[in-house]
Design an enzyme around this catalytic site. Structure first.
Site, mmCIF file in Angstrom:
data_model
loop_
_atom_site.group_PDB
_atom_site.id
_atom_site.type_symbol
_atom_site.label_atom_id
_atom_site.label_comp_id
_atom_site.label_asym_id
_atom_site.label_seq_id
_atom_site.Cartn_x
_atom_site.Cartn_y
_atom_site.Cartn_z
ATOM 1 N N ASP A 11 0.880 -0.991 -0.037
ATOM 2 C CA ASP A 11 -0.065 -0.078 -0.035
ATOM 3 C C ASP A 11 0.970 1.147 0.064
ATOM 4 O O ASP A 11 2.110 1.162 0.294
ATOM 5 C CB ASP A 11 -0.861 -0.039 1.281
ATOM 6 C CG ASP A 11 -1.812 1.449 1.258
ATOM 7 O OD1 ASP A 11 -2.565 1.536 0.239
ATOM 8 O OD2 ASP A 11 -1.907 1.750 2.350
ATOM 9 N N SER A 12 0.182 2.332 0.091
ATOM 10 C CA SER A 12 1.090 3.494 -0.110
ATOM 11 C C SER A 12 1.587 3.797 1.441
ATOM 12 O O SER A 12 2.491 4.568 1.819
ATOM 13 C CB SER A 12 0.234 4.974 -0.444
ATOM 14 O OG SER A 12 -0.844 4.980 0.518
ATOM 15 N N CYS A 74 -4.398 -1.622 -1.784
ATOM 16 C CA CYS A 74 -4.388 -0.072 -2.047
ATOM 17 C C CYS A 74 -5.600 0.132 -3.116
ATOM 18 O O CYS A 74 -5.261 -0.448 -4.325
ATOM 19 C CB CYS A 74 -3.129 0.550 -2.277
ATOM 20 S SG CYS A 74 -3.507 2.322 -2.636
ATOM 21 N N GLU A 158 -3.367 8.568 8.311
ATOM 22 C CA GLU A 158 -1.976 8.566 8.265
ATOM 23 C C GLU A 158 -1.265 9.280 9.796
ATOM 24 O O GLU A 158 -0.254 8.764 10.046
ATOM 25 C CB GLU A 158 -1.419 8.670 6.952
ATOM 26 C CG GLU A 158 -0.288 8.353 6.645
ATOM 27 C CD GLU A 158 -0.001 6.761 6.192
ATOM 28 O OE1 GLU A 158 1.311 6.353 6.353
ATOM 29 O OE2 GLU A 158 -0.840 6.219 5.737
ATOM 30 N N CYS A 195 -10.959 2.682 0.138
ATOM 31 C CA CYS A 195 -9.641 3.067 0.813
ATOM 32 C C CYS A 195 -9.379 2.227 1.787
ATOM 33 O O CYS A 195 -10.008 2.257 2.800
ATOM 34 C CB CYS A 195 -9.615 4.734 0.776
ATOM 35 S SG CYS A 195 -7.853 5.092 1.488
ATOM 36 N N HIS A 197 -7.267 2.558 3.989
ATOM 37 C CA HIS A 197 -7.187 3.395 5.320
ATOM 38 C C HIS A 197 -8.268 3.543 5.991
ATOM 39 O O HIS A 197 -8.103 3.456 7.347
ATOM 40 C CB HIS A 197 -6.511 4.805 5.027
ATOM 41 C CG HIS A 197 -5.195 4.861 4.481
ATOM 42 N ND1 HIS A 197 -4.425 4.398 3.481
ATOM 43 C CD2 HIS A 197 -4.018 5.498 5.351
ATOM 44 C CE1 HIS A 197 -3.270 4.757 3.464
ATOM 45 N NE2 HIS A 197 -3.006 5.429 4.660
HETATM 46 N N1 DGL Z 1 -4.932 3.244 1.330
HETATM 47 C C1 DGL Z 1 -4.774 3.810 -0.221
HETATM 48 C C2 DGL Z 1 -6.074 3.365 -1.168
HETATM 49 O O1 DGL Z 1 -6.717 2.182 -0.718
HETATM 50 C C3 DGL Z 1 -4.775 5.288 -0.549
HETATM 51 C C4 DGL Z 1 -4.138 6.248 0.444
HETATM 52 C C5 DGL Z 1 -3.511 7.151 -0.379
HETATM 53 O O2 DGL Z 1 -3.861 8.086 -0.826
HETATM 54 O O3 DGL Z 1 -2.295 6.838 -0.431
HETATM 55 O O4 DGL Z 1 -6.348 4.098 -2.075
#
Ligand code: DGL
Length: 278
Positions: A11-12, A74, A158, A195, A197
């Site tokens: 993931d990021s 992600c 984050e 997302c 997150h």
């Molecule tokens: N966790 C990432 C997703 O599912 C995105 C978060 C980011 O913008 O890096 O899209």
């Protein structure tokens, strides 16, 4: 490829830990090699071309470290890079994204007025609306799918602010901007947190949505898909009698990553810095 090899997951940043945690519960014999591209976070504000190129490099890195399967944990990277990663790694390595399993599960369910929230990249790609319409048609039905970008949420999470007093008003403002009813005859029936997150802010989301809107549990759905895909090619690890040690690596060491990894996997995590980008 041996079934004892680890599963690569990326993931990021910390979002994919929600998926990693669900996979570790569904598949307790598996070892995970997690990569958080913290040097490039947030992916959601980047172009699809850039996210695709980073995803390809990370997948190559995970394969080089001996992974037997790749989870693109992600949504932004799943929208931009799933087919590119799958063609790059070849047919013998299962590649599991986080959009398609959720789309199939939701299409098989009963909700037909569905909201999707996610990063600008995910929502801008239109991937959920497109895939859900096709999947529902295959189920012999149709739905009303509305997608809305919520770009402030991933950076707040984050930052470790998933429980901060600011979360609820920010979520509420996005729901208002999307024009979604949460009660009454026209209310949303389900919301997809598109997302990885967002499950970290589950309590705030639940408080804003109330009891009438079903929150889709993406990480558990994806974990079941990982299990099915590994079983299908006999790559599921069996019990080894040894303690499973996951590996966590990031492209830039950040306090929030260490904090979140410890929250999900305990304080004894093996966190490394993989300077993929020099
Ligand atoms: N966790 C990432 C997703 O599912 C995105 C978060 C980011 O913008 O890096 O899209």
């Amino acid at each position: 490829m041996a079934s004892e090899a680890p599963i690569g997951i990326f993931d990021s940043g910390i979002g994919g830990l929600t998926v990693a945690h669900a996979v570790s519960l569904a598949l307790p014999n598996e070892r995970l090699h997690y990569f958080g591209d913290t040097a490039h976070m947030p992916y959601g504000d980047r172009s699809p071309e850039l996210v695709k190129s980073w995803s390809l490099r990370i997948a190559e890195h995970l394969l080089d470290s001996g992974c037997k399967a790749i989870i693109i944990a992600c949504n932004s990277a799943s929208a931009a890079a799933t087919s590119a990663v799958a063609s790059a790694v070849g047919p013998s390595v299962p590649v599991i994204d986080v959009v398609n399993p959720v789309v199939s599960a939701v299409a098989k369910g009963s909700a037909r007025r569905i909201g999707v929230i996610g990063t600008r990249a995910t929502i801008g790609s239109g991937v959920y609306g497109r895939a859900l319409s096709i999947a529902m048609e295959q189920e012999g039905s149709a739905g009303r799918i509305e997608e809305w970008p919520t770009p402030l949420l991933a950076p707040l999470i984050e930052e470790g602010w998933h429980d901060h007093a600011l979360m609820e008003p920010v979520i509420q403002s996005y729901i208002d901007a999307a024009g979604w009813d949460l009660e009454g005859p026209d209310a949303l029936e389900a919301l997809i947190p598109g997302c990885t997150h967002y499950p970290l802010a589950l309590s705030a989301l639940e408080r804003v949505l109330g009891k009438g809107v079903a929150l889709i549990d993406g990480p558990s759905i994806v974990a079941q898909e990982v299990k099915a895909r590994l079983d299908a090619v006999n790559l599921t690890a069996g019990p080894s009698g040894q303690e499973k040690k996951h590996r966590f690596a990031v492209s830039d060491l950040t306090a929030s990553f260490a904090r979140s990894a410890e929250r999900f996997f305990g304080s004894d995590i093996d966190l490394q810095h993989d300077p993929l980008w020099g």
